[in-house]
Each structure stands twice: as C-alpha cells, then as structure tokens.
Design an enzyme around this catalytic site. Structure first.
Site, mmCIF file in Angstrom:
data_model
loop_
_atom_site.group_PDB
_atom_site.id
_atom_site.type_symbol
_atom_site.label_atom_id
_atom_site.label_comp_id
_atom_site.label_asym_id
_atom_site.label_seq_id
_atom_site.Cartn_x
_atom_site.Cartn_y
_atom_site.Cartn_z
ATOM 1 N N LYS A 17 0.822 -1.220 0.000
ATOM 2 C CA LYS A 17 0.000 0.000 0.000
ATOM 3 C C LYS A 17 0.852 1.264 0.000
ATOM 4 C CE LYS A 17 -1.027 -0.157 4.917
ATOM 5 N NZ LYS A 17 -0.186 0.933 5.411
ATOM 6 N N ARG A 92 -7.007 3.558 11.520
ATOM 7 C CA ARG A 92 -6.590 2.179 11.698
ATOM 8 C C ARG A 92 -7.487 1.432 12.689
ATOM 9 N NH1 ARG A 92 -0.904 2.331 10.314
ATOM 10 N NH2 ARG A 92 0.199 0.414 10.783
ATOM 11 N N ARG A 131 11.184 -7.422 3.138
ATOM 12 C CA ARG A 131 11.428 -6.021 3.496
ATOM 13 C C ARG A 131 12.294 -5.933 4.752
ATOM 14 N NH1 ARG A 131 6.402 -2.411 5.051
ATOM 15 N NH2 ARG A 131 6.724 -3.390 7.067
ATOM 16 N N ARG A 137 13.945 -2.309 9.127
ATOM 17 C CA ARG A 137 13.085 -1.463 9.972
ATOM 18 C C ARG A 137 13.057 -2.015 11.385
ATOM 19 N NH1 ARG A 137 7.305 0.285 7.421
ATOM 20 N NH2 ARG A 137 6.629 -0.273 9.503
ATOM 21 N N ARG A 148 1.556 -6.548 14.743
ATOM 22 C CA ARG A 148 0.957 -5.617 13.778
ATOM 23 C C ARG A 148 -0.087 -6.324 12.909
ATOM 24 N NH1 ARG A 148 6.283 -4.285 11.696
ATOM 25 N NH2 ARG A 148 5.348 -3.323 9.876
HETATM 26 P P1 AMP Z 1 2.984 1.783 9.241
HETATM 27 O O1 AMP Z 1 4.177 2.351 8.564
HETATM 28 O O2 AMP Z 1 1.695 2.323 8.719
HETATM 29 O O3 AMP Z 1 2.993 0.273 9.259
HETATM 30 O O4 AMP Z 1 3.049 2.258 10.774
HETATM 31 C C1 AMP Z 1 4.131 1.900 11.583
HETATM 32 C C2 AMP Z 1 3.762 2.086 13.039
HETATM 33 O O5 AMP Z 1 3.406 3.456 13.299
HETATM 34 C C3 AMP Z 1 2.585 1.286 13.539
HETATM 35 O O6 AMP Z 1 2.918 -0.047 13.870
HETATM 36 C C4 AMP Z 1 2.153 2.094 14.752
HETATM 37 O O7 AMP Z 1 3.024 1.893 15.843
HETATM 38 C C5 AMP Z 1 2.363 3.531 14.263
HETATM 39 N N1 AMP Z 1 1.155 4.033 13.581
HETATM 40 C C6 AMP Z 1 1.026 4.340 12.256
HETATM 41 N N2 AMP Z 1 -0.215 4.761 11.979
HETATM 42 C C7 AMP Z 1 -0.920 4.699 13.135
HETATM 43 C C8 AMP Z 1 -2.265 4.962 13.495
HETATM 44 N N3 AMP Z 1 -3.158 5.373 12.585
HETATM 45 N N4 AMP Z 1 -2.618 4.794 14.790
HETATM 46 C C9 AMP Z 1 -1.736 4.392 15.717
HETATM 47 N N5 AMP Z 1 -0.458 4.079 15.443
HETATM 48 C C10 AMP Z 1 -0.033 4.234 14.167
#
Ligand code: AMP
Length: 198
Positions: A17, A92, A131, A137, A148
C-alpha cells in the site's frame, strides 16, 4: 487542473500500500499522508514526538488515538491537502474513523474512496520478511510483525465494513506486478468519476 480526491488506502502490512499509495497520489496530484512515515521521520529527527512513539512503534503497538489524531489533523490542515489527499495508515481502528469523520465533516468534506489492497496473509508475511531483510526497519522483528498483523486483522480490517456501508470501498486484487495493480486501482477510481490529472 486541480485534483479533488480524498482517498484512503488500506491493506495488511506487506500489501504494497505504501508503494501504490505514492503512485496513486502522484497521478492525482495530491499529497500522501502516511502516519507511519510521519512517526518515522520524527524518530529520525529526534523530536519530542519521536521520543514519545519510539518504544510503542518498536513493539508493534498503536500510538494512542489522541496523539495520532492530532498529527493527522495538523497535516490535513496544511494548504497542499486542501483539495485532496491520500491517507496511508490512518484511520486504523473504529475510534480513528470517528475522529476523521468529525474532522472532515467540519470542513464539509468526506472520503471519496477507500482502496482496499487485498493480499492473502501468507503472501503479505512473505513480503514483510523480504522487506525486513532489505530495509532493517526496527519494527520488522518477528514479534512486532505478528502483533501488527493481529492489530490489522482485529482492529483495522473491520473499518472496511464501516466504509463498505457507505459504498466507497474498492477492493483491489493486490497480487500481480506493480503496474498491473496500479492500473486496477486507477480503473476503479475512474469508475467513480475520480480521474487522474497527471
Ligand atoms: P505503518 O508504517 O503504517 O505500518 O506504521 C508503523 C507504526 O506506526 C505502527 O505499527 C504504529 O506503531 C504507528 N502508527 C502508524 N499509523 C498509526 C495509526 N493510525 N494509529 C496508531 N499508530 C499508528
């Protein structure tokens, strides 16, 4: 020509995405608003926000809704998001859907479409593992990945039903080449009258 597309892209970790979101946003001339990217940039920059979220992110937990909502409201209030944006990673969970609805409604706006990138669990796990090796990461540890994915299945996937009731979800087969998937997305958006400008 000014684009006006208010989009959200949803999919499990490893669905692609992030990559598709950037391409779609470019095609529509709108900014990507990725909460994960905003948090990572703050961690890298050593800001207060970065310090607040580092541990939470490394565990694979969600940052508190209040804090995340504030970050998104600030970002969407910037000039470049006035006519459209593509949200990646927010909302989310159900509470965040409510916060976003309220914020947009106060501006007389609403999401135009939700792009759901549908990728089987086994495929998304395989992609995250690649990845993890390539990018290193800090939240791509086995434990954090499992957490996650659980949060995605229990809290994030259900928001699709909410948006589905509004008739704005486009389910896109997320298996295929980058170009194939991109073409599927833009075809679905065009069918809604959302035509790319670039
Ligand atoms: P992502 O890159 O979207 O996978 O986000 C990485 C991490 O950022 C997540 O595992 C959360 O710890 C935090 N995070 C990102 N977006 C949100 C959200 N909408 N609400 C809460 N935590 C978030």
């Amino acid at each position: 020509m000014t684009a006006s597309a208010r989009l959200l892209i949803v999919g499990p970790q490893g669905s692609g995405k992030g990559t598709q979101g950037v391409r779609v946003a470019e095609a529509y001339g709108i900014p990507v608003v990725s909460t994960g990217d905003i948090f990572r940039a703050n961690i890298k920059g050593g800001t207060d926000l970065g310090r607040q979220v580092t541990e939470i992110m490394d565990r694979g937990d969600l940052v508190p809704d209040e804090l995340t909502g504030e970050i998104v409201r600030d970002r969407l209030s910037q000039d470049d998001a006035a006519d459209g944006f593509l949200l990646d990673g927010y909302p989310r969970n159900a509470a965040q859907v409510g916060h976003l609805d309220e914020f947009l409604a106060a501006r007389g706006e609403a999401l135009d479409a939700v792009i759901f990138l549908d990728v089987p669990r086994a495929e998304s796990i395989a992609r995250i593992s690649v990845r993890a090796q390539e990018q290193g990461r800090s939240d791509d540890t086995e434990e954090a990945i499992a957490k996650r994915l659980d949060i995605y299945e229990n809290e994030t996937a259900p928001i699709l039903a909410v948006y589905g009731e509004r008739g704005i979800v486009d389910t896109i087969d997320g298996v295929g080449s980058l170009d194939e998937i991109f073409t599927r997305i833009t075809a679905a958006l065009s069918a809604r009258g959302l035509v790319a400008t670039v």
